[in-house]
Enzyme design. Structure first.
Site, mmCIF file in Angstrom:
data_model
loop_
_atom_site.group_PDB
_atom_site.id
_atom_site.type_symbol
_atom_site.label_atom_id
_atom_site.label_comp_id
_atom_site.label_asym_id
_atom_site.label_seq_id
_atom_site.Cartn_x
_atom_site.Cartn_y
_atom_site.Cartn_z
ATOM 1 N N HIS A 130 34.710 26.611 35.398
ATOM 2 C CA HIS A 130 35.735 27.648 35.593
ATOM 3 C C HIS A 130 36.654 27.673 34.375
ATOM 4 O O HIS A 130 36.908 26.634 33.764
ATOM 5 C CB HIS A 130 36.527 27.352 36.875
ATOM 6 C CG HIS A 130 37.439 28.467 37.258
ATOM 7 N ND1 HIS A 130 38.665 28.655 36.654
ATOM 8 C CD2 HIS A 130 37.300 29.479 38.142
ATOM 9 C CE1 HIS A 130 39.234 29.738 37.177
ATOM 10 N NE2 HIS A 130 38.417 30.259 38.080
ATOM 11 N N LYS B 210 41.195 27.134 44.721
ATOM 12 C CA LYS B 210 41.929 26.406 43.657
ATOM 13 C C LYS B 210 42.781 25.292 44.272
ATOM 14 O O LYS B 210 42.398 24.736 45.298
ATOM 15 C CB LYS B 210 42.749 27.397 42.825
ATOM 16 C CG LYS B 210 41.882 28.569 42.326
ATOM 17 C CD LYS B 210 42.521 29.375 41.251
ATOM 18 C CE LYS B 210 41.575 30.501 40.842
ATOM 19 N NZ LYS B 210 42.090 31.315 39.751
ATOM 20 N N GLU C 142 39.719 27.750 34.081
ATOM 21 C CA GLU C 142 40.863 26.834 34.167
ATOM 22 C C GLU C 142 40.433 25.414 33.820
ATOM 23 O O GLU C 142 41.205 24.653 33.228
ATOM 24 C CB GLU C 142 41.485 26.911 35.575
ATOM 25 C CG GLU C 142 42.255 28.217 35.754
ATOM 26 C CD GLU C 142 42.263 28.771 37.170
ATOM 27 O OE1 GLU C 142 41.948 28.028 38.117
ATOM 28 O OE2 GLU C 142 42.576 29.975 37.317
ATOM 29 N N GLY D 29 43.913 36.006 38.084
ATOM 30 C CA GLY D 29 45.258 35.756 38.592
ATOM 31 C C GLY D 29 46.324 36.651 37.987
ATOM 32 O O GLY D 29 47.514 36.414 38.163
ATOM 33 N N ASN E 58 37.428 30.947 45.955
ATOM 34 C CA ASN E 58 37.864 29.778 45.183
ATOM 35 C C ASN E 58 39.337 29.544 45.503
ATOM 36 O O ASN E 58 40.190 30.263 45.008
ATOM 37 C CB ASN E 58 37.645 30.077 43.684
ATOM 38 C CG ASN E 58 38.221 29.003 42.791
ATOM 39 O OD1 ASN E 58 38.590 27.913 43.257
ATOM 40 N ND2 ASN E 58 38.304 29.298 41.497
ATOM 41 N N GLU F 46 33.860 36.106 34.674
ATOM 42 C CA GLU F 46 35.292 36.160 34.952
ATOM 43 C C GLU F 46 36.066 36.335 33.651
ATOM 44 O O GLU F 46 36.355 35.347 32.960
ATOM 45 C CB GLU F 46 35.750 34.864 35.631
ATOM 46 C CG GLU F 46 35.053 34.576 36.938
ATOM 47 C CD GLU F 46 35.896 33.677 37.838
ATOM 48 O OE1 GLU F 46 36.251 34.125 38.930
ATOM 49 O OE2 GLU F 46 36.229 32.559 37.421
ATOM 50 N N SER G 16 40.912 38.937 39.788
ATOM 51 C CA SER G 16 41.721 39.894 40.552
ATOM 52 C C SER G 16 40.892 40.851 41.404
ATOM 53 O O SER G 16 41.264 42.017 41.577
ATOM 54 C CB SER G 16 42.677 40.662 39.630
ATOM 55 O OG SER G 16 43.555 39.761 38.968
HETATM 56 P P1 PGA Z 1 41.687 35.622 41.048
HETATM 57 O O1 PGA Z 1 40.849 34.313 40.597
HETATM 58 O O2 PGA Z 1 40.859 36.354 42.060
HETATM 59 O O3 PGA Z 1 42.965 35.060 41.641
HETATM 60 O O4 PGA Z 1 41.927 36.420 39.826
HETATM 61 C C1 PGA Z 1 39.464 34.363 40.426
HETATM 62 C C2 PGA Z 1 38.952 33.013 39.954
HETATM 63 O O5 PGA Z 1 39.650 32.371 39.151
HETATM 64 O O6 PGA Z 1 37.869 32.562 40.344
#
Ligand code: PGA
Length: 259
Positions: free
Chosen positions: A97, A11, A99, A175, A9, A169, A215
């Site tokens: 997601h 983003k 976000e 992140g 992803n 997640e 992460s």
């Molecule tokens: P990350 O993001 O690996 O940077 O923690 C995962 C995601 O949001 O899908």
């Protein structure tokens, strides 16, 4: 056995030329390696979908989008439909997601409508669920994730559920560099598989792919992917570098071979 699905992803990262360069590097690094236990997916920003698709067309990498609108077409300025994603070469689409839930106020009801629309157009939804830090700390993880999964699948027939992937997640791990332990991930993945069983039966539940996200990186991927109900990863930060993304893909491939 279930195949691993490792999805990147990206983003809101990479310009068009950066996206092309990144995926070219992945293709180069992959050359000569046949993946037999892993499906690799990249989800670049909308504007790069078509060009990335041109580059990965004859490779083992599949294309996904990060979001879509729930309507077919019309006066929705700035939005992208499922049919548009298909026409750009997408096979997958990330839905709900955290976000999008946080910054764009997406609800379980909207996620449900988007899943229906995605499946109708032949896209495989990667449906994201996960608890906030305070929800984990107050012991509400299973309750929150169960509500999200039930909401996402509400009223869906088994054929719709079969097409979906769920990405667990934990929001506190996205992140942040903080990862769920393999045990924490397995515990929730097992609950999710139980919910899939409840809505679509044994056969579909046994084949159903549940990814971990938050992460995930080469250093922790092996331990997470070794859990019996962890069937892949949704990778943010570590998918923006070809070498770290491919290291995760290779970890999945070698675990797949041993199973
Ligand atoms: P990350 O993001 O690996 O940077 O923690 C995962 C995601 O949001 O899908």
């Amino acid at each position: 056995m279930r195949p691993f699905i490792i999805a990147g992803n990206w983003k809101m990262n990479t310009t068009l030329s950066e996206a092309e360069a990144l995926v070219r590097e992945m293709c180069r690094d992959l050359e000569g390696n046949t993946l037999t236990h892993v499906q690799m997916v990249v989800c670049p920003p909308f504007i790069s979908l078509h060009s990335v698709h041109e580059i990965i067309r004859d490779t083992e990498i599949a294309l996904g989008a990060q979001n879509m609108n729930e309507h077919d077409a019309g006066a929705y300025t700035g939005e992208i439909s499922a049919a548009m994603l298909r026409s750009a070469g997408c096979e997958y689409v990330i839905i709900g997601h955290s976000e999008r839930r946080k910054y764009f106020h997406e609800t379980d009801e909207l996620v449900n409508v988007k899943i229906r629309k995605a499946v109708e157009h032949g896209l495989r939804p990667i449906v994201c669920v996960g608890e906030l830090l305070e929800e984990r700390e107050s012991g509400a993880t299973v309750e929150v994730v169960s509500r999200q999964v039930r909401g996402a699948f509400s009223g869906l027939g088994a054929d719709h559920v079969r097409t979906c992937i769920i990405a667990y997640e934990p929001v506190w791990a996205i992140g942040t560099g903080r990862t769920a332990t393999p045990e924490q991930a397995q515990e929730v993945h097992e609950v999710i598989r139980g919910l899939v069983r409840e809505s679509a039966g044994d056969e579909i539940a046994n084949q159903f792919v549940i990814q971990y996200g938050g992460s995930m990186k080469p250093e922790n991927a092996g331990d997470l992917l070794n859990q019996p109900d962890v069937d892949g990863g949704l990778i943010g930060g570590a998918s923006l570098k070809a070498d770290s993304f491919l290291a995760i893909v290779q970890a999945a491939e070698s675990i797949g071979r041993e199973r």
